[in-house]
Design a protein around this motif. Structure first.
Motif, PDB file in Angstrom:
ATOM      1  N   GLY A  13       0.723  -1.017  -0.013  1.00  0.00           N
ATOM      2  CA  GLY A  13      -0.114   0.023   0.138  1.00  0.00           C
ATOM      3  C   GLY A  13       0.925   1.153   0.070  1.00  0.00           C
ATOM      4  O   GLY A  13       1.833   1.249   0.853  1.00  0.00           O
ATOM      5  N   PRO A  16      -0.585   7.279   2.147  1.00  0.00           N
ATOM      6  CA  PRO A  16       0.022   8.072   3.249  1.00  0.00           C
ATOM      7  C   PRO A  16       0.854   7.212   4.044  1.00  0.00           C
ATOM      8  O   PRO A  16       1.969   7.675   4.406  1.00  0.00           O
ATOM      9  N   ALA A  17       0.245   6.149   4.651  1.00  0.00           N
ATOM     10  CA  ALA A  17       1.065   5.447   5.512  1.00  0.00           C
ATOM     11  C   ALA A  17       2.213   4.626   4.838  1.00  0.00           C
ATOM     12  O   ALA A  17       3.328   4.743   5.442  1.00  0.00           O
ATOM     13  N   ASP A  36       1.825  -1.179  -4.684  1.00  0.00           N
ATOM     14  CA  ASP A  36       0.486  -1.041  -4.687  1.00  0.00           C
ATOM     15  C   ASP A  36      -0.288  -1.288  -5.871  1.00  0.00           C
ATOM     16  O   ASP A  36       0.027  -1.540  -6.873  1.00  0.00           O
ATOM     17  N   LYS A  37      -1.788  -1.603  -5.297  1.00  0.00           N
ATOM     18  CA  LYS A  37      -2.594  -2.255  -6.702  1.00  0.00           C
ATOM     19  C   LYS A  37      -2.869  -1.302  -7.633  1.00  0.00           C
ATOM     20  O   LYS A  37      -3.152  -1.724  -8.798  1.00  0.00           O
ATOM     21  N   ARG A  42      -3.560   7.986  -8.440  1.00  0.00           N
ATOM     22  CA  ARG A  42      -4.762   7.241  -8.392  1.00  0.00           C
ATOM     23  C   ARG A  42      -5.616   8.174  -7.179  1.00  0.00           C
ATOM     24  O   ARG A  42      -5.294   8.731  -6.204  1.00  0.00           O
ATOM     25  N   GLY A  47     -12.126  13.292   2.304  1.00  0.00           N
ATOM     26  CA  GLY A  47     -12.521  14.622   2.322  1.00  0.00           C
ATOM     27  C   GLY A  47     -11.546  15.574   1.765  1.00  0.00           C
ATOM     28  O   GLY A  47     -11.825  16.870   1.685  1.00  0.00           O
ATOM     29  N   ALA A  49      -9.051  16.924   3.562  1.00  0.00           N
ATOM     30  CA  ALA A  49      -8.419  17.713   4.387  1.00  0.00           C
ATOM     31  C   ALA A  49      -7.211  17.339   4.816  1.00  0.00           C
ATOM     32  O   ALA A  49      -7.355  16.033   5.448  1.00  0.00           O
ATOM     33  N   ARG A 106      -6.932  13.953  -2.964  1.00  0.00           N
ATOM     34  CA  ARG A 106      -5.887  12.976  -2.809  1.00  0.00           C
ATOM     35  C   ARG A 106      -5.262  12.484  -4.155  1.00  0.00           C
ATOM     36  O   ARG A 106      -4.185  11.831  -4.054  1.00  0.00           O
ATOM     37  N   VAL A 131      -1.847  -7.343  -4.035  1.00  0.00           N
ATOM     38  CA  VAL A 131      -1.315  -8.552  -3.110  1.00  0.00           C
ATOM     39  C   VAL A 131      -2.831  -9.277  -2.859  1.00  0.00           C
ATOM     40  O   VAL A 131      -3.742  -8.788  -2.624  1.00  0.00           O
ATOM     41  N   ASP A 291      -4.993   3.175   8.198  1.00  0.00           N
ATOM     42  CA  ASP A 291      -6.284   2.598   7.945  1.00  0.00           C
ATOM     43  C   ASP A 291      -6.361   1.064   8.510  1.00  0.00           C
ATOM     44  O   ASP A 291      -7.269   0.286   9.020  1.00  0.00           O
ATOM     45  N   GLY A 301     -13.107  12.325  11.826  1.00  0.00           N
ATOM     46  CA  GLY A 301     -12.595  11.452  10.725  1.00  0.00           C
ATOM     47  C   GLY A 301     -11.595  11.416  10.057  1.00  0.00           C
ATOM     48  O   GLY A 301     -11.022  11.200   9.162  1.00  0.00           O
ATOM     49  N   GLY A 303      -7.493  10.736   9.161  1.00  0.00           N
ATOM     50  CA  GLY A 303      -6.810   9.577   9.269  1.00  0.00           C
ATOM     51  C   GLY A 303      -5.472   9.652   8.600  1.00  0.00           C
ATOM     52  O   GLY A 303      -4.617   8.728   8.873  1.00  0.00           O
ATOM     53  N   ILE A 304      -5.308  10.879   7.666  1.00  0.00           N
ATOM     54  CA  ILE A 304      -4.131  10.948   6.774  1.00  0.00           C
ATOM     55  C   ILE A 304      -2.796  11.201   7.897  1.00  0.00           C
ATOM     56  O   ILE A 304      -1.815  10.371   7.528  1.00  0.00           O
TER      57      ILE A 304
HETATM   58  C1  LIG Z   1     -15.235   9.673   2.654  1.00  0.00           C
HETATM   59  C2  LIG Z   1     -14.024   9.638   3.536  1.00  0.00           C
HETATM   60  C3  LIG Z   1     -13.446  10.929   3.855  1.00  0.00           C
HETATM   61  C4  LIG Z   1     -12.242  11.264   4.546  1.00  0.00           C
HETATM   62  N1  LIG Z   1     -11.862  12.508   4.760  1.00  0.00           N
HETATM   63  C5  LIG Z   1     -10.453  12.622   5.615  1.00  0.00           C
HETATM   64  C6  LIG Z   1     -10.155  13.830   5.627  1.00  0.00           C
HETATM   65  O1  LIG Z   1     -10.781  14.801   5.225  1.00  0.00           O
HETATM   66  N2  LIG Z   1      -8.969  14.082   6.270  1.00  0.00           N
HETATM   67  C7  LIG Z   1      -8.342  12.964   6.789  1.00  0.00           C
HETATM   68  O2  LIG Z   1      -7.250  13.015   7.310  1.00  0.00           O
HETATM   69  N3  LIG Z   1      -8.801  11.668   6.623  1.00  0.00           N
HETATM   70  C8  LIG Z   1     -10.021  11.509   6.023  1.00  0.00           C
HETATM   71  N4  LIG Z   1     -10.517  10.129   5.709  1.00  0.00           N
HETATM   72  C9  LIG Z   1      -9.374   9.086   6.095  1.00  0.00           C
HETATM   73  C10 LIG Z   1      -8.233   8.872   5.199  1.00  0.00           C
HETATM   74  O3  LIG Z   1      -8.846   8.816   3.852  1.00  0.00           O
HETATM   75  C11 LIG Z   1      -7.598   7.593   5.602  1.00  0.00           C
HETATM   76  O4  LIG Z   1      -7.490   7.641   7.057  1.00  0.00           O
HETATM   77  C12 LIG Z   1      -6.307   7.511   4.895  1.00  0.00           C
HETATM   78  O5  LIG Z   1      -6.387   7.629   3.446  1.00  0.00           O
HETATM   79  C13 LIG Z   1      -5.471   6.422   5.370  1.00  0.00           C
HETATM   80  O6  LIG Z   1      -4.217   6.202   4.644  1.00  0.00           O
HETATM   81  P1  LIG Z   1      -3.411   4.846   4.408  1.00  0.00           P
HETATM   82  O7  LIG Z   1      -2.268   4.844   3.640  1.00  0.00           O
HETATM   83  O8  LIG Z   1      -3.688   4.076   5.814  1.00  0.00           O
HETATM   84  O9  LIG Z   1      -4.751   4.054   3.494  1.00  0.00           O
HETATM   85  P2  LIG Z   1      -5.065   4.428   2.138  1.00  0.00           P
HETATM   86  O10 LIG Z   1      -4.955   5.754   1.702  1.00  0.00           O
HETATM   87  O11 LIG Z   1      -6.320   3.662   1.850  1.00  0.00           O
HETATM   88  O12 LIG Z   1      -4.003   3.710   1.039  1.00  0.00           O
HETATM   89  C14 LIG Z   1      -3.896   2.215   1.081  1.00  0.00           C
HETATM   90  C15 LIG Z   1      -3.238   1.768  -0.367  1.00  0.00           C
HETATM   91  O13 LIG Z   1      -3.266   0.640  -0.410  1.00  0.00           O
HETATM   92  C16 LIG Z   1      -3.535   0.186  -1.857  1.00  0.00           C
HETATM   93  N5  LIG Z   1      -3.860  -1.355  -1.549  1.00  0.00           N
HETATM   94  C17 LIG Z   1      -5.036  -1.852  -1.017  1.00  0.00           C
HETATM   95  N6  LIG Z   1      -5.304  -3.126  -0.978  1.00  0.00           N
HETATM   96  C18 LIG Z   1      -4.022  -3.583  -1.879  1.00  0.00           C
HETATM   97  C19 LIG Z   1      -3.572  -4.816  -2.208  1.00  0.00           C
HETATM   98  N7  LIG Z   1      -4.454  -5.792  -1.701  1.00  0.00           N
HETATM   99  N8  LIG Z   1      -2.706  -4.723  -2.721  1.00  0.00           N
HETATM  100  C20 LIG Z   1      -1.582  -3.729  -3.113  1.00  0.00           C
HETATM  101  N9  LIG Z   1      -2.034  -2.592  -2.711  1.00  0.00           N
HETATM  102  C21 LIG Z   1      -3.174  -2.416  -2.101  1.00  0.00           C
HETATM  103  C22 LIG Z   1      -4.476   1.248  -2.252  1.00  0.00           C
HETATM  104  O14 LIG Z   1      -4.491   1.179  -3.702  1.00  0.00           O
HETATM  105  C23 LIG Z   1      -3.900   2.339  -1.675  1.00  0.00           C
HETATM  106  O15 LIG Z   1      -2.932   3.189  -2.390  1.00  0.00           O
HETATM  107  C24 LIG Z   1     -11.537   9.952   5.009  1.00  0.00           C
HETATM  108  C25 LIG Z   1     -12.074   8.710   4.700  1.00  0.00           C
HETATM  109  C26 LIG Z   1     -13.194   8.649   3.883  1.00  0.00           C
HETATM  110  C27 LIG Z   1     -13.709   7.100   3.501  1.00  0.00           C
END
Ligand SMILES: Cc1cc2nc3c(=O)[nH]c(=O)nc-3n(C[C@H](O)[C@H](O)[C@H](O)COP(=O)(O)OP(=O)(O)OC[C@H]3O[C@@H](n4cnc5c(N)ncnc54)[C@H](O)[C@@H]3O)c2cc1C
Length: 385
Positions: A13, A16-17, A36-37, A42, A47, A49, A106, A131, A291, A301, A303-304
């Motif tokens: 993935g 941001p994480a 990443d898939k 992408r 939201g 923010a 994003r 994956v 996440d 809400g 999570g970034i």
């Molecule tokens: C509607 C909505 C509004 C939101 N608004 C906000 C906001 O305004 N501000 C804020 O801070 N947070 C917000 N969030 C939360 C925020 O989007 C997440 O907390 C944040 O994206 C988490 O980052 P991450 O890197 O953990 O996961 P993600 O950003 O989900 O990244 C995961 C990555 O893993 C990849 N992936 C997934 N499965 C696989 C696989 N099997 N194999 C390979 N790659 C894979 C995906 O393609 C993706 O690129 C919101 C969430 C939602 C749903």
């Protein structure tokens, strides 16, 4: 004799994480792969923010990262100076922010983060392959991709979001709707009375654990959405997409402002796993971040920032475990403790506060009334903001 796997660390993935984790492993001498898939840039339903602690955490890693990220997002960003909050009874409170925060779609923000990874690390980046399966032996962990390729590493870090394959395979958790939100969002142009530096939050009488938002994201475009607790969605059988449309056409603070607004695409939805549950984040040869580890702020809400902070913490523990060649459950559990100290305690407190406010709407109105006095507003912003 055991063979050495080709990677020390496999990050699944590149959101941001994952990107923050790869950045924090720069210069470690470890062989790191990030898969990443999707192919970047992408989109990710969000939201948009970008919370202040995101840049702070990146700047602590290396001061130049925060500035470079600001430069890279220049064309697709709006700096937010004010938050306008509207209570269920219609009381309005405005909060001016001193700390820098911005909104950025994003599609562009995540691409900018990944650009930092490309520029500043020797990470092997594998895009466009998901994956499908993860398993482990005593010596290594393996991930099978859609095209049947097998990636082998000493440690796997699951940064693969809400439906994490890494989490489901190695640290499965049942879905708890009381600790999960769902939200929908759409982009609009032509919203009136919506300053480009003001983010709006509207709290509703009908659905208490949630809110509707109107966030400017630059260039006259607005990210408009609505989210609430999944337990309430199931209980009230809410169709979030319909509910958002209903709000935009009937809510007294929105209807006239959206009359001439133009949707720029479909309404899209996604899940938000809330933080503060104390669920396990590590096991033998595995760590979860963002996440995938359920670290979203239950009140706002956001999570970034949590994704970036946990990604950086995971990198620190990956370095330590690789150096000690100790990938045991006990050794990696130190990551859980670090995340709990840095984020978990606060997330647990905010989850409780969210539940209390959802049960006592009078308390929400009292907080809004108190928020009209600058001193009390400052105190409230510190407690909740
Ligand atoms: C509607 C909505 C509004 C939101 N608004 C906000 C906001 O305004 N501000 C804020 O801070 N947070 C917000 N969030 C939360 C925020 O989007 C997440 O907390 C944040 O994206 C988490 O980052 P991450 O890197 O953990 O996961 P993600 O950003 O989900 O990244 C995961 C990555 O893993 C990849 N992936 C997934 N499965 C696989 C696989 N099997 N194999 C390979 N790659 C894979 C995906 O393609 C993706 O690129 C919101 C969430 C939602 C749903």
């Amino acid at each position: 004799m055991a063979t050495t796997p080709p990677y020390d660390v496999l990050i699944v993935g590149a959101g941001p994480a994952g990107a923050a984790c790869a950045l924090a492993l720069a210069g470690s001498g470890l062989r790191v792969a990030l898969v990443d898939k999707a192919r970047f840039p992408r989109d990710k339903v969000c939201g948009d923010a970008i919370p202040g602690p995101t840049l702070k955490a990146l700047a602590r890693l290396k001061p130049a990262y925060a500035q470079e990220l600001r430069n890279l997002t220049q064309a697709h960003r709006t700096d937010v100076r004010t938050s306008r909050l509207l209570s269920p009874a219609g009381v309005e409170v405005s909060v001016e922010w001193r700390a820098p925060a911005f909104n950025s779609p994003r599609l562009h923000f995540d691409e900018a983060l990944l650009t930092l990874v490309r520029r500043h690390t020797s990470t092997t980046l594998l895009e466009g392959d998901a994956v499908k399966k993860v398993w482990q032996t005593d010596e290594l962990v393996m991930a099978q991709l859609t095209d049947q390729t097998e990636l082998r590493a000493r440690l796997i870090i699951g940064c693969d979001g809400t439906h994490s394959v890494v989490g489901r395979s190695l640290l499965p958790q049942p879905l708890n709707r009381a600790r999960h939100c769902a939200a929908v969002r759409a982009y609009y142009r032509g919203v009136t009375d919506a300053p480009e530096t003001t983010s709006e939050f509207l709290f509703l009488r009908r659905y208490r654990a949630g809110y509707c938002w109107v966030f400017p994201v630059g260039g006259g475009v607005y990210n408009v959405g609505f989210g609430m607790l999944s337990a309430d969605i199931a209980r009230h059988k809410v169709d979030l997409k319909q509910e958002l449309q209903q709000l935009l056409t009937t809510h007294p603070a929105l209807a006239s402002r959206f009359r001439a607004a133009l949707p720029l695409g479909p309404v899209q939805g996604f899940g938000l796993p809330l933080g503060g549950s104390g669920r396990p984040l590590s096991g033998r040869r595995v760590l979860l971040c963002g996440d995938a580890a359920a670290l979203i702020d239950p009140l706002q809400g956001h999570g970034i920032d949590k994704a970036v902070i946990s990604g950086i913490l995971a990198a620190e523990h990956a370095r330590r475990c690789c150096e000690a060649q100790d990938f045991s459950r006990a050794s990696l559990a130190q990551y859980d403790q670090a995340v709990h100290r840095r984020l978990g305690r606060d997330l647990a407190r905010r989850y409780q506060l969210m539940r209390v406010l959802a049960r006592a709407p009078w308390l929400v109105e009292l907080a809004f009334a108190a928020g009209r006095w600058p001193r009390l507003r400052r105190w409230l912003v510190q407690a909740v903001g």
